[in-house]
Motif scaffolding. Structure first.
Motif, PDB file in Angstrom:
ATOM      1  N   ILE A 218       0.841  -1.204   0.000  1.00 53.64           N
ATOM      2  CA  ILE A 218       0.000   0.000   0.000  1.00 53.64           C
ATOM      3  C   ILE A 218       0.876   1.254   0.000  1.00 53.64           C
ATOM      4  O   ILE A 218       0.596   2.231  -0.702  1.00 53.64           O
ATOM      5  CB  ILE A 218      -0.936  -0.005   1.234  1.00 53.64           C
ATOM      6  N   GLY A 219       1.947   1.217   0.765  1.00 52.66           N
ATOM      7  CA  GLY A 219       2.858   2.353   0.807  1.00 52.66           C
ATOM      8  C   GLY A 219       3.443   2.677  -0.554  1.00 52.66           C
ATOM      9  O   GLY A 219       3.508   3.855  -0.955  1.00 52.66           O
ATOM     10  N   TYR A 220       3.872   1.665  -1.287  1.00 53.20           N
ATOM     11  CA  TYR A 220       4.457   1.914  -2.613  1.00 53.20           C
ATOM     12  C   TYR A 220       3.405   2.330  -3.629  1.00 53.20           C
ATOM     13  O   TYR A 220       3.704   3.095  -4.558  1.00 53.20           O
ATOM     14  CB  TYR A 220       5.231   0.677  -3.087  1.00 53.20           C
ATOM     15  N   ILE A 221       2.185   1.831  -3.482  1.00 49.02           N
ATOM     16  CA  ILE A 221       1.108   2.299  -4.367  1.00 49.02           C
ATOM     17  C   ILE A 221       0.869   3.788  -4.152  1.00 49.02           C
ATOM     18  O   ILE A 221       0.691   4.559  -5.107  1.00 49.02           O
ATOM     19  CB  ILE A 221      -0.182   1.487  -4.110  1.00 49.02           C
ATOM     20  N   LEU A 223       3.116   5.932  -3.098  1.00 52.19           N
ATOM     21  CA  LEU A 223       4.270   6.629  -3.666  1.00 52.19           C
ATOM     22  C   LEU A 223       4.198   6.730  -5.188  1.00 52.19           C
ATOM     23  O   LEU A 223       4.613   7.731  -5.783  1.00 52.19           O
ATOM     24  CB  LEU A 223       5.566   5.909  -3.262  1.00 52.19           C
ATOM     25  N   LEU A 224       3.676   5.702  -5.810  1.00 52.91           N
ATOM     26  CA  LEU A 224       3.595   5.679  -7.274  1.00 52.91           C
ATOM     27  C   LEU A 224       2.471   6.545  -7.825  1.00 52.91           C
ATOM     28  O   LEU A 224       2.540   7.004  -8.970  1.00 52.91           O
ATOM     29  CB  LEU A 224       3.414   4.237  -7.773  1.00 52.91           C
ATOM     30  N   THR A 225       1.437   6.775  -7.036  1.00 48.07           N
ATOM     31  CA  THR A 225       0.231   7.436  -7.563  1.00 48.07           C
ATOM     32  C   THR A 225       0.053   8.865  -7.076  1.00 48.07           C
ATOM     33  O   THR A 225      -0.885   9.535  -7.513  1.00 48.07           O
ATOM     34  CB  THR A 225      -1.027   6.625  -7.180  1.00 48.07           C
ATOM     35  N   ASN A 226       0.922   9.340  -6.191  1.00 51.46           N
ATOM     36  CA  ASN A 226       0.746  10.683  -5.649  1.00 51.46           C
ATOM     37  C   ASN A 226       2.021  11.511  -5.767  1.00 51.46           C
ATOM     38  O   ASN A 226       3.122  11.002  -5.558  1.00 51.46           O
ATOM     39  CB  ASN A 226       0.349  10.613  -4.163  1.00 51.46           C
ATOM     40  N   THR A 227       1.830  12.798  -6.083  1.00 57.57           N
ATOM     41  CA  THR A 227       2.955  13.734  -6.116  1.00 57.57           C
ATOM     42  C   THR A 227       2.833  14.779  -5.013  1.00 57.57           C
ATOM     43  O   THR A 227       3.758  15.561  -4.811  1.00 57.57           O
ATOM     44  CB  THR A 227       3.024  14.448  -7.476  1.00 57.57           C
ATOM     45  N   LYS A 228       1.709  14.795  -4.297  1.00 58.73           N
ATOM     46  CA  LYS A 228       1.562  15.724  -3.180  1.00 58.73           C
ATOM     47  C   LYS A 228       2.561  15.331  -2.094  1.00 58.73           C
ATOM     48  O   LYS A 228       2.564  14.179  -1.645  1.00 58.73           O
ATOM     49  CB  LYS A 228       0.143  15.682  -2.634  1.00 58.73           C
ATOM     50  N   PRO A 229       3.410  16.237  -1.662  1.00 58.80           N
ATOM     51  CA  PRO A 229       4.469  15.886  -0.714  1.00 58.80           C
ATOM     52  C   PRO A 229       3.976  15.182   0.548  1.00 58.80           C
ATOM     53  O   PRO A 229       4.541  14.168   0.955  1.00 58.80           O
ATOM     54  CB  PRO A 229       5.101  17.243  -0.375  1.00 58.80           C
ATOM     55  N   GLY A 230       2.919  15.700   1.167  1.00 56.09           N
ATOM     56  CA  GLY A 230       2.431  15.102   2.403  1.00 56.09           C
ATOM     57  C   GLY A 230       1.923  13.696   2.212  1.00 56.09           C
ATOM     58  O   GLY A 230       2.225  12.793   3.017  1.00 56.09           O
ATOM     59  N   VAL A 231       1.162  13.463   1.143  1.00 52.94           N
ATOM     60  CA  VAL A 231       0.593  12.140   0.873  1.00 52.94           C
ATOM     61  C   VAL A 231       1.703  11.145   0.531  1.00 52.94           C
ATOM     62  O   VAL A 231       1.739  10.019   1.044  1.00 52.94           O
ATOM     63  CB  VAL A 231      -0.448  12.209  -0.254  1.00 52.94           C
TER      64      VAL A 231
END
Length: 355
Positions: A218-221, A223-231
């Motif tokens: 879930i963590g890598y998903i 990372l792969l799908t979000n560019t918002k720094p906090g998310v």
């Protein structure tokens, strides 16, 4: 560059026996059902070191220019000196076996023997034999233990090596990135110990590995799908919280399940060797120009974690099936012609695997 490679080779060569050696060492002092928590406690120090390492690196980097040396050099010098000092102290404080530990009284030594005798082979006077080395190399379960760590080592080492780079690519400064590595490692430390305690109490291994690996997925998903720094930063916390507990259980599994001291020592070393091949691949996957999503590196880590679930699930099924055969007495023929006090290692039909 040549000097760098030479130094790195010697560092890897001298470090290579540490982890399998520690795992084997703990198996000679603690009962099978006690080893997992101890090994996890040892491994959790890696995540704790990551947390302190970020703070230390941030602080020591401000020594840039002291003694005409770069700040990054001081990180290696000071942390390296600490390692050397601890190693000298360990030589005098760490005793090889209960039989040679000078701090034990004879009564305490006998109590340790009595506890171990009822649980594992640590009290047996076993000489080294190449037959048992070959037995480890030919055992499919040992290969699966190795693949279990291999499929975790790529996510583990890439995260530990590139976490500051991953965080910096989200838009933070280098100094901020060093400090922001602290929360993921801190959460990983707590998760490693929490899962270890739960696994030890329930005597369950595979479901906890697959569950925490799923958390890292879930963590890598994220990372792969979000560019918002906090998310995206939250994704690094989930990845660390899933990877470190899984690795701790994977590394303790053969220490619990492989019987015969030579075979177990070989299995521990083989597991680390097979596992570290994943780390070799992982170092080539993260490039600074790929940020902030790092599609190549994160995708490989995600794929490896999914493969880990398959490997661990397969090993779980194999161990459960073998235990069932032994419960039914299908392996009792192995005791034909064997003396009552003779031990056949984990091939002995009286041995049960922890699943």
């Amino acid at each position: 560059m040549a000097g760098f490679f030479a130094a790195r080779f010697v560092l890897g060569m001298t470090e290579s026996g540490l982890f399998p050696g520690v795992v084997f060492y703990l198996s000679m002092w603690y009962r099978r059902e006690e080893q997992h928590y101890r090994i996890s406690l040892f491994f959790s120090a890696a995540s704790l070191a990551g947390a302190f390492g970020g703070i230390l690196a941030w602080g020591i980097a401000h020594m840039n220019g002291v003694g005409n040396l770069g700040g990054w050099r001081w990180i290696f010098i000071l942390e390296g000196m600490l390692t050397v000092l601890v190693s000298v102290a360990a030589y005098f404080f760490i005793h090889n076996y209960p039989s040679t530990a000078t701090f034990l009284t004879e009564g305490e030594r006998q109590r340790i023997y009595d506890r171990l005798k009822a649980s594992n082979d640590a009290t047996r006077d076993e000489a080294f034999s190449w037959k048992n080395v070959k037995g480890a190399l030919a055992d499919p379960k040992v290969l699966l233990y190795g693949l279990g760590f291999h499929t975790m080592s790529l996510p583990l080492y890439t995260l530990s090596l590139f976490l500051p780079t991953i965080i910096k690519a989200l838009g933070y400064t280098a100094a901020q990135a060093q400090l922001l590595t602290v929360p993921p490692y801190s959460v990983a430390f707590v998760m490693t110990l929490t899962v270890a305690i739960a696994s030890e109490k329930t005597k369950i291994r595979a479901p906890f590995i697959m569950g925490t690996s799923a958390l890292a997925v879930i963590g890598y998903i994220v990372l792969l799908t979000n560019t918002k720094p906090g998310v995206a930063y939250f994704g690094t916390i989930l990845a660390a919280a899933g990877i470190y507990p899984s690795v701790a259980i994977v590394l303790s599994w053969p220490a619990n399940n492989v019987s015969g001291q030579t075979k177990r020592a070989t299995a521990n070393a083989l597991q680390i060797s097979i596992g570290n091949l994943g780390a070799v691949l992982g170092t080539q996957l993260y490039r600074s120009t790929d940020g902030p999503r790092f599609f190549l590196g994160h995708s490989f880590a995600l794929g490896y974690l999914c493969m880990n679930t398959i490997v661990v699930g397969t090993l779980w099924a194999v161990l459960r099936a073998e235990n069932a055969r032994r419960d039914k007495g299908e392996r009792n023929h192995r005791l034909d012609g064997v003396a009552e006090d003779e031990w056949l290692g984990d091939d002995d039909p009286r041995w049960r695997f922890q699943t």
